[in-house]
Design an enzyme around this catalytic site. Structure first.
Site, short mmCIF file in Angstrom:
data_model
loop_
_atom_site.label_atom_id
_atom_site.label_comp_id
_atom_site.label_asym_id
_atom_site.label_seq_id
_atom_site.Cartn_x
_atom_site.Cartn_y
_atom_site.Cartn_z
N HIS A 104 5.44 -5.99 -10.46
CA HIS A 104 5.89 -4.70 -10.73
C HIS A 104 7.01 -4.00 -9.17
O HIS A 104 7.00 -3.95 -8.53
CB HIS A 104 4.76 -4.29 -9.50
CG HIS A 104 4.64 -2.40 -10.24
ND1 HIS A 104 2.80 -1.76 -9.73
CD2 HIS A 104 4.97 -1.33 -10.38
CE1 HIS A 104 3.32 -0.49 -10.40
NE2 HIS A 104 4.49 -0.64 -10.56
N GLU A 158 5.51 -5.48 -14.96
CA GLU A 158 5.39 -3.60 -14.82
C GLU A 158 5.85 -2.91 -14.37
O GLU A 158 6.28 -3.38 -13.67
CB GLU A 158 4.03 -3.76 -14.07
CG GLU A 158 2.59 -5.22 -14.49
CD GLU A 158 1.30 -5.21 -13.00
OE1 GLU A 158 0.30 -5.66 -13.59
OE2 GLU A 158 1.70 -4.65 -12.39
N HIS A 166 -5.85 -6.48 -12.58
CA HIS A 166 -6.35 -5.19 -10.86
C HIS A 166 -8.50 -6.08 -10.82
O HIS A 166 -9.34 -5.56 -11.75
CB HIS A 166 -6.64 -3.80 -12.16
CG HIS A 166 -6.25 -2.87 -10.21
ND1 HIS A 166 -4.94 -2.69 -10.20
CD2 HIS A 166 -7.36 -1.94 -10.34
CE1 HIS A 166 -4.95 -2.33 -9.03
NE2 HIS A 166 -6.76 -1.56 -8.48
#
Length: 243
Positions: free
Chosen positions: A45, A72, A193
């Site tokens: 990310h 991400e 997640h």
């Protein structure tokens, strides 16, 4: 039943590196080890504040990975430009707030269809596959299909954070129904997640799941499973120096 893949998120290798401003531990080296251990892809990310993964990491990983790179990122002009230039195999578009510790929820695709449609087209035109990180909600899933995303990633945070078995079971049903609905629209379904060694199996058992993206739990386990060898090696070097 879809083939099930593991995407390993290595953000927190970079978190540890950046905590001291050193060159180690290197996320690039961690990615190589993860691939050797069976990871089907590497997820990073690139946040707007660069709190863990950096532009350097993204660039080198894209050049060196043997598997697939999943980038991400927030839906901003800066990040879209980086993605188009870097050309990761996948981009997962996520919501982002500077003050959050980690991503707190799914994208509101339904509330910003034009923005998401434009982003999806721009990335698709660059040859990049797209997934949208969304909650297990039919309206958002429909919107994801409408704006041109071939993949969704279902946010499993509520499932992972459930305080009771009953609450977790309810969230699991919601995720499973969302996965079935998404597949009926022709979408491929990923999830991630908060998934851990204790809660992953129920999500992995959902037939429509294509890939699970897991990071914090794996990095946390690696610290514990590798700590004994790391301490022993340091002690060996010290004693070796004394002859």
């Amino acid at each position: 039943m879809a083939e099930l893949l593991l995407g390993v998120n290595i953000d927190h290798i970079a978190t540890l590196r950046n905590a001291r401003g050193t060159a180690y531990p290197d996320p690039v080296q961690a990615a190589f080890i993860a691939e050797q251990a069976g990871a089907d892809g590497i997820t990073v990310h690139l946040r707007e504040d660069r709190r863990h993964i950096t532009d350097r990491d993204v660039r080198i990983l894209r050049q060196t990975l043997d598997t697939r790179m999943n980038l991400e990122m927030a839906v901003t002009e800066e990040m879209l430009a980086i993605a188009v230039e870097t050309k990761p195999h996948f981009c997962c578009l996520v919501p982002e707030k500077r003050q959050e510790v980690t991503t707190e929820g799914g994208l509101d695709v339904a509330g910003q269809r034009e923005k998401m449609r434009d982003a999806c087209k721009r990335l698709t035109d660059a040859g990049i596959q797209i997934s949208l990180f969304i909650d297990a909600d039919e309206e958002q899933i429909k919107a994801a299909a409408e704006v041109g995303a071939p993949f969704i990633e279902i946010h499993t945070g509520c499932y992972a954070d459930a305080k009771t078995d009953a609450e977790q079971a309810q969230e699991l049903v919601r995720i499973a129904k969302a996965a079935t609905f998404a597949a009926s629209l022709g979408l491929k379904v990923n999830a991630g997640h908060g998934l851990t060694y204790h809660n992953v199996k129920a999500i992995a058992a959902i037939p429509e799941m294509h890939e699970l993206n897991i990071g914090h739990a794996i990095i946390g386990r690696a610290v514990m499973t590798g700590l004994k060898d790391a301490v022993a090696e340091m002690k060996r070097l010290m004693l070796e120096a004394r002859g």
